[in-house]
Write an enzyme that holds these catalytic residues in place. Structure first.
Site, PDB file in Angstrom:
ATOM      1  CE  LYS A 187       5.157  -3.084  -4.887  1.00 40.41           C
ATOM      2  NZ  LYS A 187       5.462  -3.583  -6.210  1.00 40.41           N
ATOM      3  NE  ARG A 214      10.987  -1.451  -7.359  1.00 41.25           N
ATOM      4  CZ  ARG A 214       9.789  -1.729  -7.850  1.00 41.25           C
ATOM      5  NH1 ARG A 214       8.697  -1.447  -7.166  1.00 41.25           N
ATOM      6  NH2 ARG A 214       9.665  -2.298  -9.025  1.00 41.25           N
ATOM      7  CD  GLU A 270      -3.346   8.369  -4.863  1.00 43.63           C
ATOM      8  OE1 GLU A 270      -3.004   7.577  -5.763  1.00 43.63           O
ATOM      9  OE2 GLU A 270      -3.173   9.591  -4.913  1.00 43.63           O
ATOM     10  CE  LYS A 291      -0.029  -1.998  -6.025  1.00 38.85           C
ATOM     11  NZ  LYS A 291      -0.309  -2.736  -7.250  1.00 38.85           N
ATOM     12  NE  ARG A 293       2.863   4.231 -13.530  1.00 35.31           N
ATOM     13  CZ  ARG A 293       3.659   4.409 -12.494  1.00 35.31           C
ATOM     14  NH1 ARG A 293       4.079   3.379 -11.798  1.00 35.31           N
ATOM     15  NH2 ARG A 293       4.029   5.625 -12.145  1.00 35.31           N
ATOM     16  NE  ARG A 324       6.149  -2.223 -14.272  1.00 34.59           N
ATOM     17  CZ  ARG A 324       6.389  -2.202 -12.977  1.00 34.59           C
ATOM     18  NH1 ARG A 324       5.509  -1.712 -12.157  1.00 34.59           N
ATOM     19  NH2 ARG A 324       7.508  -2.684 -12.527  1.00 34.59           N
TER      20      ARG A 324
HETATM   21  P1  AMP Z   1       3.415  -3.045  -8.584  1.00 29.52           P
HETATM   22  O1  AMP Z   1       3.056  -3.141 -10.060  1.00 29.52           O
HETATM   23  O2  AMP Z   1       2.939  -4.221  -7.807  1.00 29.52           O
HETATM   24  O3  AMP Z   1       4.867  -2.724  -8.409  1.00 29.52           O
HETATM   25  O4  AMP Z   1       2.611  -1.809  -7.938  1.00 29.52           O
HETATM   26  C1  AMP Z   1       2.749  -0.485  -8.382  1.00 29.52           C
HETATM   27  C2  AMP Z   1       1.729  -0.229  -9.454  1.00 29.52           C
HETATM   28  O5  AMP Z   1       0.445  -0.040  -8.893  1.00 29.52           O
HETATM   29  C3  AMP Z   1       1.934   1.021 -10.241  1.00 29.52           C
HETATM   30  O6  AMP Z   1       2.915   0.862 -11.227  1.00 29.52           O
HETATM   31  C4  AMP Z   1       0.552   1.256 -10.835  1.00 29.52           C
HETATM   32  O7  AMP Z   1       0.444   0.550 -12.059  1.00 29.52           O
HETATM   33  C5  AMP Z   1      -0.390   0.591  -9.848  1.00 29.52           C
HETATM   34  N1  AMP Z   1      -1.312   1.499  -9.168  1.00 29.52           N
HETATM   35  C6  AMP Z   1      -2.624   1.257  -8.951  1.00 29.52           C
HETATM   36  N2  AMP Z   1      -3.199   2.252  -8.290  1.00 29.52           N
HETATM   37  C7  AMP Z   1      -2.243   3.179  -8.057  1.00 29.52           C
HETATM   38  C8  AMP Z   1      -2.234   4.446  -7.410  1.00 29.52           C
HETATM   39  N3  AMP Z   1      -3.323   4.967  -6.840  1.00 29.52           N
HETATM   40  N4  AMP Z   1      -1.056   5.117  -7.372  1.00 29.52           N
HETATM   41  C9  AMP Z   1       0.051   4.599  -7.922  1.00 29.52           C
HETATM   42  N5  AMP Z   1       0.097   3.416  -8.552  1.00 29.52           N
HETATM   43  C10 AMP Z   1      -1.041   2.701  -8.632  1.00 29.52           C
END
Ligand code: AMP
Length: 596
Positions: A427, A421, A250, A252, A257, A273
């Protein structure tokens, strides 16, 4: 329960670094308790008054606490300040100061329930005169407290309770106190916490009816679920290998969030979040969500990003950040910088919880219940089985304004793992393989006086990452570039609540800043590469003995991560992964497209 008994337990907890021993001490503390008293002891031990999502804050800055300590002990405020600087702990200083003082009222001992009620009163004091009221209540409690009680009372109030009781340790203790202490029991207790985000509630339920009591704790509309989090891998080939060759990828989206809760009737509630309620900033989403969802009640999750109303393109995240604190002209902002919510998950649809379903079933459900509109859309998704298609999708995601992709497992067991996690979600941001372009979320622990144009204010900041295994905040860089004048000017105000007199507990560094701050404010930082440093302590010894990680050419991206708390900062483990990822860039190009 007497507050003195609780303070004695905290003293024992403080003295042991061993998790098993802590668990036993805590279990012994909790076992005889029930109902509201148990709930209050659990919150107090976490260092909070209510589950964090309710946002109940004491609102007592260090300076106010010092005033109360001075009043209760008869010492001058300046003296309290001096001694605290030396001891590095206002709690200890209070304890010492009170030792020589005859207690005003030593005959009616403090009770936990009474102390809790007074602390709620401190939190409840709002508006004009509230500062005086807070000091007054605290002073009176301190006058009745023994020196040891005062140590913990003051620490609680200034937010540095730090007897080391983290959520996970309390969950351990609950499992031992009210169930058989087995792994299975622990998983059930943690599961109830992940769904309810409320340790007090979990505690009272398991204390009343054992594990059976937890059955009553399910999803509740209006109470945020702890978010599922993603792991990372350095190449797309490895991402796919983790997922046995098939994954849904998907876009990102780089925004905020949002967990949206839609009750059967009434307006939706939005949680960040960090489980903070953020609906007030997004009236447009509150309006659009009920129309876009075919069922109620519902809990859905997505990422909220700014959209250019002229081109319908995704805008840089900074644009959404503008919405914070701009209550009066929200109407204008929502026209100039509208947002869209890209939904990627569903936890509850109608009366059926869906979080336990595997991901393909959840996605199908999401597609079935959402009527996409301008404001509410579905995250773009594709199922891939080879690294070349994944790479093509990544390029597409980035061209569309995303920052990378999130790969999601389709395998049996791919249910929504609240609060965890894991490799069910991975990601992958752009350019992992061409240098360190991934950002780091660092937490401010110190400030340096500025020079020249920046004289008279802070010119740079000392940043730490989080080490979850040891619950410490080791530093990794000093950052001064990337701030504009307005941002620099607002730093003192943003940092004021965290001002500390000495190295705050948990902070580890070989650098001496001009001012210290307790970990609280998180900044997004970019840099050229990770190197090894003799003065920074992040990941100390992970690569070479005596050396920690340092970020070369750090630069503030302009993004305050108000949606992250200090323990949500980048972890030392993530730094290690990034450090190793850099080395991989030397691998021949095309390596990442090797079939999984
Ligand atoms: P990070 O904040 O760098 O840990 O990356 C994970 C975050 O990516 C999640 O907490 C979401 O806020 C964001 N995110 C953006 N697009 C998506 C998606 N398609 N699926 C899940 N998370 C996403």
């Amino acid at each position: 329960m007497r507050f003195a008994d609780l303070a004695a337990v905290y003293e024992r907890l403080e003295a042991t670094p061993k998790r098993l021993e802590m668990r036993a001490i805590l279990a012994e503390l909790l076992r005889p308790l029930r109902g509201p008293e148990l709930e209050e002891v659990v919150y107090l031990s976490q260092g909070v008054l209510r589950p964090e999502y309710e946002g109940v804050e004491l609102g007592v800055a260090d300076s106010l606490a010092r005033r109360a300590v001075a009043a209760a002990s008869g010492a001058e405020e300046a003296e309290v300040g001096r001694r605290t600087k030396a001891s590095g702990d206002l709690g200890r200083t209070t304890e010492e100061l009170l030792r020589g003082v005859r207690r005003l009222d030593a005959t009616t001992p403090l009770e936990v329930r009474g102390v809790y009620a007074e602390l709620r009163a401190i939190a409840g004091a709002q508006g004009e005169g509230s500062q005086e009221e807070k000091v007054r209540i605290l002073t009176e409690m301190l006058r009745r407290a023994s020196p040891l009680e005062a140590r913990f009372l003051v620490r609680f109030v200034v937010g540095t309770l730090r007897v080391g009781v983290r959520e996970m340790t309390i969950l351990d203790a609950l499992t031992v106190a009210f169930a058989d202490g087995s792994k299975e029991a622990r998983a059930k207790v943690e599961g109830a916490f992940n769904l309810s985000s409320d340790l007090g509630r979990v505690a009272t339920a398991v204390a009343a009816d054992g594990l059976d009591g937890l059955a009553g704790i399910g999803l509740e509309v209006g109470r945020p679920v702890r978010p599922m989090l993603a792991e990372r891998e350095p190449t797309l080939a490895e991402v796919l290998a983790r997922m046995d060759g098939t994954a849904a990828v998907e876009y990102k989206y780089d925004g905020l969030r949002v967990q949206a809760h839609l009750p059967v009737s009434g307006p939706p509630r939005l949680f960040s979040r960090r489980l903070e309620e953020i609906g007030a900033q997004f009236p447009d989403l509150l309006e659009a969500l009920p129309r876009a969802l075919r069922v109620r009640p519902a809990i859905v999750e997505g990422e909220c990003v700014p959209i250019d109303p002229d081109t319908d393109e995704i805008q840089p995240f900074q644009e959404v950040a503008h919405r914070r604190g701009r209550k009066h002209d929200l109407d204008r902002v929502r026209e100039e910088i509208p947002v869209s919510l890209f939904l990627f998950d569903v936890l509850l649809a109608g009366d059926t919880p869906t979080y336990g379903l595997d991901f393909p079933a959840r996605r199908a459900k999401l597609e079935a219940i959402v009527r996409p509109s301008e404001r509410i859309r579905l995250a773009t998704q594709k199922v891939v089985t080879d690294a070349a298609s994944a790479t093509a999708f990544l390029d597409e995601a980035i061209a569309a304004g995303g920052e990378g992709l999130v790969a999601k497992s389709l395998a049996p067991g791919s249910s929504y793992r609240a609060g965890a996690r894991g490799f069910w979600w991975i990601k992958y941001k752009r350019d992992y393989t061409t240098g360190l372009t991934d950002s780091i979320d660092g937490v401010v622990v110190g400030g340096f006086h500025g020079r020249g144009r920046r004289a008279g204010r802070f010119g740079a900041f000392l940043l730490a990452v989080y080490d979850p295994d040891r619950d410490r905040f080791p530093t990794f860089c000093k950052v001064g570039s990337g701030f504009d004048d307005a941002q620099l000017a607002e730093m003192p105000k943003r940092l004021a609540p965290f001002a500390a007199d000495a190295t705050p507990p948990g902070v580890e560094t070989g650098v001496a800043p001009d001012a210290w701050f307790r970990p609280g404010l998180v900044l997004e930082i970019r840099g050229a590469e990770l190197t090894l440093s003799p003065v920074h302590r992040a990941g100390l010894g992970a690569v070479r003995e005596g050396a920690g990680f340092a970020l070369r050419f750090p630069r503030f991206t302009g993004r305050f991560r108000d949606d992250k708390g200090p323990t949500d900062a980048t972890t030392t483990g993530e730094l290690l992964t990034m450090y190793r990822g850099q080395i991989r860039q030397e691998a021949p190009k095309g390596d990442e497209e090797r079939p999984a």
